[in-house]
Design a protein around this motif. Structure first.
Motif, PDB file in Angstrom:
ATOM      1  N   LEU A  70       0.810  -1.210   0.000  1.00  0.00           N
ATOM      2  CA  LEU A  70       0.000   0.000   0.000  1.00  0.00           C
ATOM      3  C   LEU A  70       0.846   1.264   0.000  1.00  0.00           C
ATOM      4  O   LEU A  70       0.451   2.295  -0.542  1.00  0.00           O
ATOM      5  CB  LEU A  70      -0.931   0.009   1.217  1.00  0.00           C
ATOM      6  CG  LEU A  70      -2.018  -1.073   1.236  1.00  0.00           C
ATOM      7  CD1 LEU A  70      -2.813  -0.999   2.536  1.00  0.00           C
ATOM      8  CD2 LEU A  70      -2.950  -0.928   0.039  1.00  0.00           C
ATOM      9  N   HIS A  71       2.041   1.180   0.612  1.00  0.00           N
ATOM     10  CA  HIS A  71       2.905   2.353   0.724  1.00  0.00           C
ATOM     11  C   HIS A  71       4.336   1.983   0.312  1.00  0.00           C
ATOM     12  O   HIS A  71       5.211   1.813   1.153  1.00  0.00           O
ATOM     13  CB  HIS A  71       2.906   2.890   2.161  1.00  0.00           C
ATOM     14  CG  HIS A  71       1.543   3.194   2.688  1.00  0.00           C
ATOM     15  ND1 HIS A  71       0.811   4.279   2.284  1.00  0.00           N
ATOM     16  CD2 HIS A  71       0.766   2.524   3.572  1.00  0.00           C
ATOM     17  CE1 HIS A  71      -0.353   4.299   2.909  1.00  0.00           C
ATOM     18  NE2 HIS A  71      -0.411   3.239   3.685  1.00  0.00           N
ATOM     19  N   PRO A  72       4.577   1.834  -0.990  1.00  0.00           N
ATOM     20  CA  PRO A  72       5.935   1.481  -1.435  1.00  0.00           C
ATOM     21  C   PRO A  72       6.930   2.589  -1.112  1.00  0.00           C
ATOM     22  O   PRO A  72       6.571   3.760  -0.991  1.00  0.00           O
ATOM     23  CB  PRO A  72       5.766   1.317  -2.959  1.00  0.00           C
ATOM     24  CG  PRO A  72       4.571   2.139  -3.290  1.00  0.00           C
ATOM     25  CD  PRO A  72       3.653   2.037  -2.097  1.00  0.00           C
ATOM     26  N   ASP A  73       8.174   2.201  -0.956  1.00  0.00           N
ATOM     27  CA  ASP A  73       9.220   3.171  -0.623  1.00  0.00           C
ATOM     28  C   ASP A  73       9.388   4.175  -1.758  1.00  0.00           C
ATOM     29  O   ASP A  73       9.449   3.817  -2.930  1.00  0.00           O
ATOM     30  CB  ASP A  73      10.553   2.465  -0.374  1.00  0.00           C
ATOM     31  CG  ASP A  73      10.519   1.619   0.885  1.00  0.00           C
ATOM     32  OD1 ASP A  73       9.879   2.048   1.853  1.00  0.00           O
ATOM     33  OD2 ASP A  73      11.116   0.533   0.882  1.00  0.00           O
ATOM     34  N   SER A  74       9.466   5.446  -1.403  1.00  0.00           N
ATOM     35  CA  SER A  74       9.700   6.479  -2.413  1.00  0.00           C
ATOM     36  C   SER A  74      11.182   6.619  -2.728  1.00  0.00           C
ATOM     37  O   SER A  74      11.548   7.257  -3.709  1.00  0.00           O
ATOM     38  CB  SER A  74       9.159   7.828  -1.931  1.00  0.00           C
ATOM     39  OG  SER A  74       9.826   8.226  -0.746  1.00  0.00           O
ATOM     40  N   LEU A  75      12.030   6.034  -1.905  1.00  0.00           N
ATOM     41  CA  LEU A  75      13.470   6.090  -2.112  1.00  0.00           C
ATOM     42  C   LEU A  75      14.019   4.664  -1.994  1.00  0.00           C
ATOM     43  O   LEU A  75      14.393   4.235  -0.912  1.00  0.00           O
ATOM     44  CB  LEU A  75      14.123   7.008  -1.069  1.00  0.00           C
ATOM     45  CG  LEU A  75      15.564   7.408  -1.311  1.00  0.00           C
ATOM     46  CD1 LEU A  75      15.671   8.303  -2.538  1.00  0.00           C
ATOM     47  CD2 LEU A  75      16.128   8.127  -0.097  1.00  0.00           C
ATOM     48  N   PRO A  76      14.048   3.902  -3.091  1.00  0.00           N
ATOM     49  CA  PRO A  76      14.448   2.491  -3.014  1.00  0.00           C
ATOM     50  C   PRO A  76      15.862   2.335  -2.482  1.00  0.00           C
ATOM     51  O   PRO A  76      16.729   3.191  -2.686  1.00  0.00           O
ATOM     52  CB  PRO A  76      14.362   2.023  -4.473  1.00  0.00           C
ATOM     53  CG  PRO A  76      13.459   3.001  -5.139  1.00  0.00           C
ATOM     54  CD  PRO A  76      13.698   4.303  -4.453  1.00  0.00           C
ATOM     55  N   ALA A  77      16.086   1.224  -1.785  1.00  0.00           N
ATOM     56  CA  ALA A  77      17.425   0.918  -1.297  1.00  0.00           C
ATOM     57  C   ALA A  77      18.377   0.794  -2.484  1.00  0.00           C
ATOM     58  O   ALA A  77      18.018   0.266  -3.534  1.00  0.00           O
ATOM     59  CB  ALA A  77      17.412  -0.379  -0.492  1.00  0.00           C
ATOM     60  N   THR A  78      19.578   1.306  -2.313  1.00  0.00           N
ATOM     61  CA  THR A  78      20.552   1.364  -3.401  1.00  0.00           C
ATOM     62  C   THR A  78      21.892   0.834  -2.926  1.00  0.00           C
ATOM     63  O   THR A  78      22.343   1.141  -1.829  1.00  0.00           O
ATOM     64  CB  THR A  78      20.733   2.809  -3.898  1.00  0.00           C
ATOM     65  OG1 THR A  78      19.483   3.317  -4.345  1.00  0.00           O
ATOM     66  CG2 THR A  78      21.730   2.881  -5.043  1.00  0.00           C
TER      67      THR A  78
END
Length: 265
Positions: A80-88
């Motif tokens: 429902l609330h995916p990360d806006s800053l994906p792990a990199t």
């Protein structure tokens, strides 16, 4: 605002500079590639400002930072609330052909390893039980994933052929991969640029002797490989690299003084 609050505790994203980055006058500097960006915050929470998020994104896009999430969320909350800053994951590419290829392959497999293994296993299981349509879809997924790996290793392999110790960064983020490298003379830049889209043709090349028995698989691999050549028509990624190389003077920059060349998909 990212991150979300779970069970009363704020989930946060921690940003870490890669090895070789130096903080000077409020900026992160990576001397080997002549790169400099405003220093991002050490971590982001839901109280972080939009400006901080923008700076964090820039640091990740440049390859100078790695990011990891701290805290846990349930599966439904993640959907429902995916990360806006994906792990990199980002790291300076090691010198030498074998070391750099092994390093980048390991970074890519941390993202694509399970999908590759799952699609391969599903392909053979569906084939064994006679579900040909599902077997074809699984084989298509497998070929696409493997072609991505070959694409990046192709760029890197030719780059290391011309610049065994040339500075470069490699970034992996949610299935997207990016090579930021020093510039080379024009003909070498063109070779590195074309190496990525051409490398996936190893798949139909390997399947060619078996095309009589596996014609659909062979033609599918050929279409997948051909789609990588279409990336040269884009204005960013490989297409952007191609246009940069073509705009160079005849002799072009050398590997020690050129501005970084991004390669993103």
């Amino acid at each position: 605002m990212f991150p979300k609050v779970v069970d009363g505790a704020a989930r946060r994203t921690e940003l870490h500079p890669i090895d070789g980055v130096v903080l000077q006058n409020g900026k992160w500097n990576f001397t080997p590639l002549g790169m400099s960006i405003p220093a991002p915050p050490q971590f982001l929470t839901r109280e972080s400002s939009p400006e901080a998020l923008i700076v964090a994104r820039e640091s990740l896009d440049s390859g100078l930072a790695s990011a990891r999430h701290v805290g846990h969320r349930g599966l439904l909350n993640k959907l429902l609330h995916p990360d806006s800053l994906p792990a990199t994951e980002s790291d300076a590419v090691l010198p030498g052909m074998a070391r750099s290829q092994t390093q980048v392959l390991a970074m890519m497999l941390r993202t694509l390893g399970w999908p590759v293994a799952f699609s391969a296993a599903t392909w053979w299981v569906m084939e064994a039980v006679g579900l040909r349509i599902f077997a074809l879809l699984s084989s298509l997924a497998f070929l696409i994933l493997v072609s991505l790996i070959l694409h990046e290793l192709g760029h890197l392999g030719v780059f290391r052929l011309f610049a065994p110790s040339g500075p470069a960064l490699f970034t992996a983020r949610s299935g997207r991969f990016r090579l930021v490298r020093c510039g080379l003379p024009k003909h070498q830049d063109l070779a590195v640029t074309f190496a990525g889209p051409v490398a996936p043709f190893l798949l139909p090349g390997l399947l060619f002797p078996f095309q009589v028995w596996l014609p659909l698989l062979f033609w599918t691999s050929l279409v997948v490989a051909g789609s990588h050549l279409a990336l040269l028509l884009r204005n960013d990624g490989d297409g952007g690299m191609l246009r940069m190389a073509l705009r160079q003077d005849r002799n072009g920059p050398n590997s020690q003084s050129a501005a970084p060349h991004p390669d993103a998909r």
